[in-house]
Design an enzyme around this catalytic site. Structure first.
Site, mmCIF file in Angstrom:
data_model
loop_
_atom_site.group_PDB
_atom_site.id
_atom_site.type_symbol
_atom_site.label_atom_id
_atom_site.label_comp_id
_atom_site.label_asym_id
_atom_site.label_seq_id
_atom_site.Cartn_x
_atom_site.Cartn_y
_atom_site.Cartn_z
ATOM 1 N N LYS A 21 0.835 -1.210 0.000
ATOM 2 C CA LYS A 21 0.000 0.000 0.000
ATOM 3 C C LYS A 21 0.869 1.260 0.000
ATOM 4 O O LYS A 21 0.625 2.178 -0.774
ATOM 5 C CB LYS A 21 -0.911 -0.047 1.245
ATOM 6 C CG LYS A 21 -1.878 1.090 1.388
ATOM 7 C CD LYS A 21 -3.014 0.736 2.339
ATOM 8 C CE LYS A 21 -2.644 0.875 3.802
ATOM 9 N NZ LYS A 21 -2.558 2.262 4.265
ATOM 10 N N SER A 166 7.310 9.498 11.907
ATOM 11 C CA SER A 166 6.261 9.226 10.919
ATOM 12 C C SER A 166 6.793 9.316 9.500
ATOM 13 O O SER A 166 7.309 10.356 9.073
ATOM 14 C CB SER A 166 5.117 10.227 11.096
ATOM 15 O OG SER A 166 4.301 10.229 9.958
ATOM 16 N N GLN A 168 4.904 9.252 6.955
ATOM 17 C CA GLN A 168 3.983 10.108 6.190
ATOM 18 C C GLN A 168 4.431 11.557 6.278
ATOM 19 O O GLN A 168 4.430 12.279 5.279
ATOM 20 C CB GLN A 168 2.560 9.952 6.726
ATOM 21 C CG GLN A 168 1.984 8.579 6.435
ATOM 22 C CD GLN A 168 0.554 8.434 6.911
ATOM 23 O OE1 GLN A 168 0.016 9.300 7.581
ATOM 24 N NE2 GLN A 168 -0.068 7.330 6.556
ATOM 25 N N ASP A 314 1.967 -0.652 11.959
ATOM 26 C CA ASP A 314 0.775 -1.266 11.348
ATOM 27 C C ASP A 314 0.571 -2.709 11.791
ATOM 28 O O ASP A 314 -0.486 -3.301 11.527
ATOM 29 C CB ASP A 314 0.892 -1.218 9.812
ATOM 30 C CG ASP A 314 0.780 0.214 9.293
ATOM 31 O OD1 ASP A 314 0.209 1.074 10.001
ATOM 32 O OD2 ASP A 314 1.269 0.468 8.179
ATOM 33 N N ARG A 345 -6.863 2.471 17.943
ATOM 34 C CA ARG A 345 -6.574 1.016 17.913
ATOM 35 C C ARG A 345 -6.305 0.446 19.296
ATOM 36 O O ARG A 345 -6.517 -0.747 19.519
ATOM 37 C CB ARG A 345 -5.402 0.723 16.959
ATOM 38 C CG ARG A 345 -5.826 0.839 15.512
ATOM 39 C CD ARG A 345 -4.808 0.331 14.522
ATOM 40 N NE ARG A 345 -5.374 0.414 13.187
ATOM 41 C CZ ARG A 345 -4.681 0.560 12.064
ATOM 42 N NH1 ARG A 345 -3.366 0.638 12.103
ATOM 43 N NH2 ARG A 345 -5.304 0.616 10.898
HETATM 44 C C1 S3P Z 1 2.584 4.913 6.075
HETATM 45 C C2 S3P Z 1 3.176 5.257 7.260
HETATM 46 C C3 S3P Z 1 2.630 4.883 8.567
HETATM 47 C C4 S3P Z 1 1.628 3.740 8.450
HETATM 48 C C5 S3P Z 1 0.660 3.922 7.320
HETATM 49 C C6 S3P Z 1 1.390 4.070 5.994
HETATM 50 C C7 S3P Z 1 3.202 5.411 4.821
HETATM 51 O O1 S3P Z 1 1.992 5.999 9.147
HETATM 52 O O2 S3P Z 1 0.922 3.598 9.664
HETATM 53 O O3 S3P Z 1 -0.208 2.799 7.237
HETATM 54 O O4 S3P Z 1 2.865 4.885 3.739
HETATM 55 O O5 S3P Z 1 4.046 6.303 4.897
HETATM 56 P P1 S3P Z 1 2.833 7.062 10.001
HETATM 57 O O6 S3P Z 1 3.964 7.471 9.175
HETATM 58 O O7 S3P Z 1 1.911 8.222 10.253
HETATM 59 O O8 S3P Z 1 3.213 6.357 11.276
#
Ligand code: S3P
Length: 427
Positions: A21, A166, A168, A314, A345
């Site tokens: 993903k 993070s 993200q 995750d 969660r």
């Molecule tokens: C992800 C980073 C994670 C993860 C999410 C996907 C990504 O989140 O929990 O399912 O693709 O960068 P965080 O970076 O906010 O922890």
């Protein structure tokens, strides 16, 4: 839809899971920002990456399915066009946070909206660094979506120390850095998933206690041909099923084994899990292999805290279930961020484990319990969170009596076909 699960006699077979993903989102976005046509194979067909795809379509990017390849006609860094309506990220935090980074430096205004769950998730973590870069993003009073993004091209480069762990947030800054004048630097203490860096070909320098990545504004982006590996975070549910159900022997094929994602395998092994990695090869800059798993006697006391939480963010739901089905104790601490995922969660795990008759103690930043073998089948509230639904679906295979998962179709967010695969490998 409610999904009923019966105790399984064995788990057998060779299966695949949808494309990763995280990598799928990034392949779509990087393909959109590249000049010319990129071809992506193995993209996830789940709802979250699909949210990214429809947002990018609204920004003028063209996609064409050609057999098993998705062809993306990239617009280059400055070629996206103003969307006619708000961009809907659905349930997908990755879509909203990463796209914010891309949209912040465009020369048009845009708006990002999400579903009920996403509209409650924290966005201050991206608003802070992006405003330092000169972005103008308006959120609600609680720093949540809808996000109204005003044109702020060109952005200012920053040197940013991540206060929150993070991938993200890191990726949002790196994407914004593409439209900044000069070099943007992100420093993190724990190396979070590094797919953005690998796919953009960025350099990360490792010092004693930090990882520093730089991106050059206006850099040339090339994706061309890209293969997405199977998602290890999805495979983790099937691996756990193989470990906790007796008489099992399962192979999950073509799984991404990027070192920032494989901590979950170390933890399964530390509990006594019999896991073999077969045929490792490097495809599109990511290590890929097949994972063979057999029924195991799981025992020991497992504590997940500190940096481990970020590395397993995750996989915590399925690790908690796996530990509950073994022998020993499970403790989770330092995991407040888990309260801000697709659901709270911690709350969802504690409630549903208690429903399965596990004696759980809840903390603000985690929970703890002694394993309970067997779990007791009952009604489970998935709270429409895909990873909660799948974790308790697996729990049901090793439970006594029937388990019924409410709103079980939420698995489509990351793993369409999960219930069918579970059914197939149990027969
Ligand atoms: C992800 C980073 C994670 C993860 C999410 C996907 C990504 O989140 O929990 O399912 O693709 O960068 P965080 O970076 O906010 O922890």
């Amino acid at each position: 839809m409610e999904q009923k699960i019966q105790p399984a006699k064995r788990i057998r077979g060779t299966v695949s899971v949808p494309g990763d993903k995280s990598i799928s989102h990034r392949a779509l976005m990087i393909g959109a920002l590249a000049d010319g046509v990129s071809e992506v194979k193995g993209l996830s067909n789940a709802a979250d990456p699909n949210s990214t795809l429809t947002c990018l379509q609204a920004l003028g990017v063209e996609f064409k399915q050609d057999g098993e390849l998705l062809k993306i006609t990239g617009k280059g860094l400055r070629g996206l066009r103003q969307p006619k309506t708000a961009l809907d990220a659905g349930n997908s935090g990755t879509t909203m946070r990463l796209l914010s980074g891309i949209l912040a430096g465009q020369n048009f205004n845009s708006e990002l909206i999400g579903d009920e769950s996403l509209n409650q998730r924290p966005m201050k973590r991206i608003l802070d660094p992006l405003s330092l870069m000169g972005a103008h993003i308006e959120a609600t009073e609680k720093f949540t979506a809808p996000l109204k993004i005003r044109s702020s091209y060109p952005l200012k480069p920053i040197d940013y120390n991540m206060s929150i762990t993070s991938a993200q947030v890191k990726s949002a800054i790196l994407f914004a850095g593409l439209n900044a004048q000069g070099e943007t630097t992100v420093r993190e203490k724990v190396l979070t998933r590094d797919h953005t860096e690998r796919m953009l070909g960025l350099n990360t320098v490792r010092a004693q206690d930090s990882f520093t990545t730089t991106v050059q504004g206006g850099m040339n982006i090339a994706l061309k041909q890209f293969v997405v590996p199977g998602d290890i975070s999805s495979a983790a549910f099937l691996i756990a099923a193989g470990l906790i159900v007796q008489d099992s022997d399962l192979v999950v094929q073509k799984i991404g084994l990027n070192p920032t994602r494989t901590r979950v395998l170390d933890i399964f092994r530390s509990m006594g899990g019999i896991i073999e990695i077969l045929d490792v090869r490097l495809i599109s800059g990511e290590p890929i292999g097949d994972i063979r798993v057999r029924s195991s006697h799981l025992s020991g006391s497992l504590t997940l805290s500190g940096a481990l939480v970020a590395e397993l963010i995750d996989e915590i739901p399925i690790l908690a279930i796996t530990a509950a089905c073994g022998k020993g104790t499970f403790t989770l601490r330092d995991a407040t961020d888990l309260r801000h995922k697709e659901s709270d969660r911690i709350h969802a795990l504690v409630n549903n484990l208690r429903a399965m008759e596990v004696d759980v103690e809840e903390y603000l930043d985690g929970f703890a319990f002694e394993s309970k073998n067997p779990l007791i089948g009952t009604k489970i509230d998935s709270v429409k969170d895909h990873r909660i639904a799948m974790a308790f679906g697996v729990a049901g295979l090793a439970a006594k009596g029937e388990t019924a998962i409410a709103d079980a179709d939420c698995v489509d967010i990351s793993f369409p076909g999960f219930w069918q695969i579970l059914h197939t490998i149990c027969n």
